[in-house]
Write an enzyme that holds these catalytic residues in place. Structure first.
Site, PDB file in Angstrom:
ATOM      1  N   ARG A   1     -18.026-100.905  24.022  1.00 51.43           N
ATOM      2  CA  ARG A   1     -17.360-101.472  25.189  1.00 51.43           C
ATOM      3  C   ARG A   1     -16.914-102.886  24.821  1.00 51.43           C
ATOM      4  O   ARG A   1     -17.638-103.602  24.107  1.00 51.43           O
ATOM      5  CB  ARG A   1     -18.316-101.557  26.379  1.00 51.43           C
ATOM      6  CG  ARG A   1     -18.610-100.232  27.058  1.00 51.43           C
ATOM      7  CD  ARG A   1     -17.408 -99.726  27.847  1.00 51.43           C
ATOM      8  NE  ARG A   1     -17.683 -98.486  28.550  1.00 51.43           N
ATOM      9  CZ  ARG A   1     -17.375 -97.279  28.077  1.00 51.43           C
ATOM     10  NH1 ARG A   1     -16.783 -97.134  26.908  1.00 51.43           N
ATOM     11  NH2 ARG A   1     -17.638 -96.197  28.790  1.00 51.43           N
TER      12      ARG A   1
ATOM     13  N   GLU B   1      -9.306-104.138  29.488  1.00 53.63           N
ATOM     14  CA  GLU B   1      -8.359-103.041  29.206  1.00 53.63           C
ATOM     15  C   GLU B   1      -7.499-102.739  30.419  1.00 53.63           C
ATOM     16  O   GLU B   1      -7.994-102.826  31.541  1.00 53.63           O
ATOM     17  CB  GLU B   1      -9.155-101.788  28.805  1.00 53.63           C
ATOM     18  CG  GLU B   1      -9.889-101.982  27.494  1.00 53.63           C
ATOM     19  CD  GLU B   1     -10.817-100.821  27.141  1.00 53.63           C
ATOM     20  OE1 GLU B   1     -10.763 -99.763  27.791  1.00 53.63           O
ATOM     21  OE2 GLU B   1     -11.618-100.995  26.218  1.00 53.63           O
TER      22      GLU B   1
ATOM     23  N   HIS C   1      -8.551 -97.508  23.167  1.00 49.72           N
ATOM     24  CA  HIS C   1      -9.722 -96.777  23.703  1.00 49.72           C
ATOM     25  C   HIS C   1      -9.540 -95.255  23.543  1.00 49.72           C
ATOM     26  O   HIS C   1      -9.484 -94.523  24.525  1.00 49.72           O
ATOM     27  CB  HIS C   1      -9.948 -97.147  25.184  1.00 49.72           C
ATOM     28  CG  HIS C   1     -11.354 -96.856  25.642  1.00 49.72           C
ATOM     29  ND1 HIS C   1     -12.018 -97.604  26.579  1.00 49.72           N
ATOM     30  CD2 HIS C   1     -12.221 -95.876  25.295  1.00 49.72           C
ATOM     31  CE1 HIS C   1     -13.224 -97.099  26.795  1.00 49.72           C
ATOM     32  NE2 HIS C   1     -13.372 -96.055  26.017  1.00 49.72           N
TER      33      HIS C   1
HETATM   34  C1  8YV Z   1     -13.318 -92.363  27.748  1.00 42.44           C
HETATM   35  C2  8YV Z   1     -15.599 -93.459  27.159  1.00 42.44           C
HETATM   36  O1  8YV Z   1     -12.580 -93.497  27.663  1.00 42.44           O
HETATM   37  O2  8YV Z   1     -17.208 -91.752  27.122  1.00 42.44           O
HETATM   38  C3  8YV Z   1     -16.977 -92.932  27.323  1.00 42.44           C
HETATM   39  O3  8YV Z   1     -17.856 -93.725  27.645  1.00 42.44           O
HETATM   40  O4  8YV Z   1     -15.375 -94.602  27.148  1.00 42.44           O
HETATM   41  C4  8YV Z   1     -14.516 -92.492  26.901  1.00 42.44           C
HETATM   42  O5  8YV Z   1     -14.877 -91.389  26.246  1.00 42.44           O
HETATM   43  C5  8YV Z   1     -13.307 -91.919  29.152  1.00 42.44           C
HETATM   44  O6  8YV Z   1     -14.526 -91.970  29.788  1.00 42.44           O
HETATM   45  C6  8YV Z   1     -12.651 -90.600  29.377  1.00 42.44           C
HETATM   46  O7  8YV Z   1     -12.729 -90.224  30.706  1.00 42.44           O
END
Ligand code: 8YV
Length: 329
Positions: free
Chosen positions: A245, A274, A292
């Site tokens: 993150r 972001e 991302h």
């Molecule tokens: C995706 C993510 O950006 O799984 C996570 O924590 O950051 C990612 O895989 C997102 O959640 C897809 O919906």
């Protein structure tokens, strides 16, 4: 006719009456099956606050993404809310404590994205060290006839330092081992079953590392864990890779460290704000930037969507939840 005698296209009467709010732009392969099973209000709280106010008292479930931010203020609009299903492994945007106080369970999608995120960490490490992005731009600009590119940095045999040694950290370590890398890590506690050297702090780890790969959960506990002092310890030959993150790295300190040559380079898939990426990074050849995309393959996103849906369906069918977050187990 199906086994219950209902026409095949008829939704279960209980589920179809169940109202769900999606709080993110979810992919069609999640939204469509959700719509087939439930009554789904797509981001109504953002697009039509008046309509949302009318349905909010009936909403029982939220479908979210890993980037969604959901807290007490939204929960309090929905007194019947019982479950937040996150399509993502990270759930740092969900106020889990506030959810639990209100009897709301939170689920996520661990496991199914380990390979993809680990693959991307390796790709960013190789990409930035070998100057893949800059080389690609060089060729496309027709500049090869000017001469060769500057020599790059060898990855095989170098020292990898993992900040975080959970499921994805371990998947990265397995891959790095195939590159003959020396593997060390820092985490909240040592994992004696693993054959890797443990360091108590990111700073101590960085001092013994060539490629510092950040793969620890976001949230208050890790905010700006990688600060100016860690970057200084990594030093002018060290690289940072972040597939966790943006909040885990002090972004201003990172930009300064790149500008000053305090570190050699960075491969970044995640950012503090972001989809906004500090403009200072746009023109730097010593960074590789991706938007991302850690879990963004068709195979993995479908698996994540299936798991996010399975959690909602299990909850409303009264079955055990496949993957509640640890705090809700
Ligand atoms: C995706 C993510 O950006 O799984 C996570 O924590 O950051 C990612 O895989 C997102 O959640 C897809 O919906």
């Amino acid at each position: 006719m199906n086994r219950t005698g209902a026409p095949p296209d008829e939704r279960s009467p209980t589920l179809s009456a169940t109202e769900i709010l999606s709080v993110a732009k979810l992919p069609p392969f999640l939204l469509d099956p959700l719509r087939a099973a439930f009554t789904v209000h797509e981001r109504l709280h953002e697009t039509d606050p008046a309509a949302f106010a009318a349905v909010a008292p009936r909403i029982q479930g939220i479908a979210a993404s890993g980037e969604s931010k959901v807290g007490a203020a939204l929960f309090d609009r929905m007194p019947q809310l019982r479950i937040v299903s996150v399509m993502g492994v990270g759930y740092d945007g969900i106020d889990v404590a506030a959810a639990k106080e209100r009897g709301i369970v939170v689920t996520h999608t661990p496991g199914v994205l380990n390979d993809d995120v680990a693959d991307l960490a390796i790709a960013l490490m190789l990409g930035v060290a070998r100057g893949i992005g800059a080389s690609d731009r060089y060729v496309r600009a027709g500049r090869w006839p000017e001469g060769p590119r500057p020599l790059a940095r060898k990855v095989s045999g170098a020292r990898l330092g993992l900040v975080g040694m959970g499921r994805i950290g371990q998947a990265i370590a397995l891959r790095a081992a195939a590159f003959g890398m020396t593997i060390a890590y820092t985490a909240r506690s040592a994992k004696p079953d693993l054959p890797y050297r443990y360091f108590e702090s990111p700073r101590a780890l960085a001092a013994e590392t060539d490629f510092l790969v950040v793969i620890t959960p976001g949230g208050a506990g890790t905010r700006k864990l990688i600060d100016a002092s860690v970057l200084a310890a990594l030093g002018p030959k060290g690289y940072v890779i972040n597939v966790a993150r943006g909040s885990v790295i002090d972004e201003a300190a990172l930009v300064a460290a790149l500008q000053n040559g305090t570190i050699a380079g960075a491969g970044l898939d995640v950012f503090e704000n972001e989809p906004h990426v500090p403009q200072a990074l746009w023109t730097m050849d010593r960074v590789l930037l991706t938007p991302h995309i850690g879990s963004a393959t068709a195979e993995t996103r479908h698996a994540m969507a299936d798991l996010a849906r399975a959690n909602l369906e299990a909850y409303f069918a009264g079955r055990p939840l496949p993957t509640p977050v640890p705090e809700c187990r």
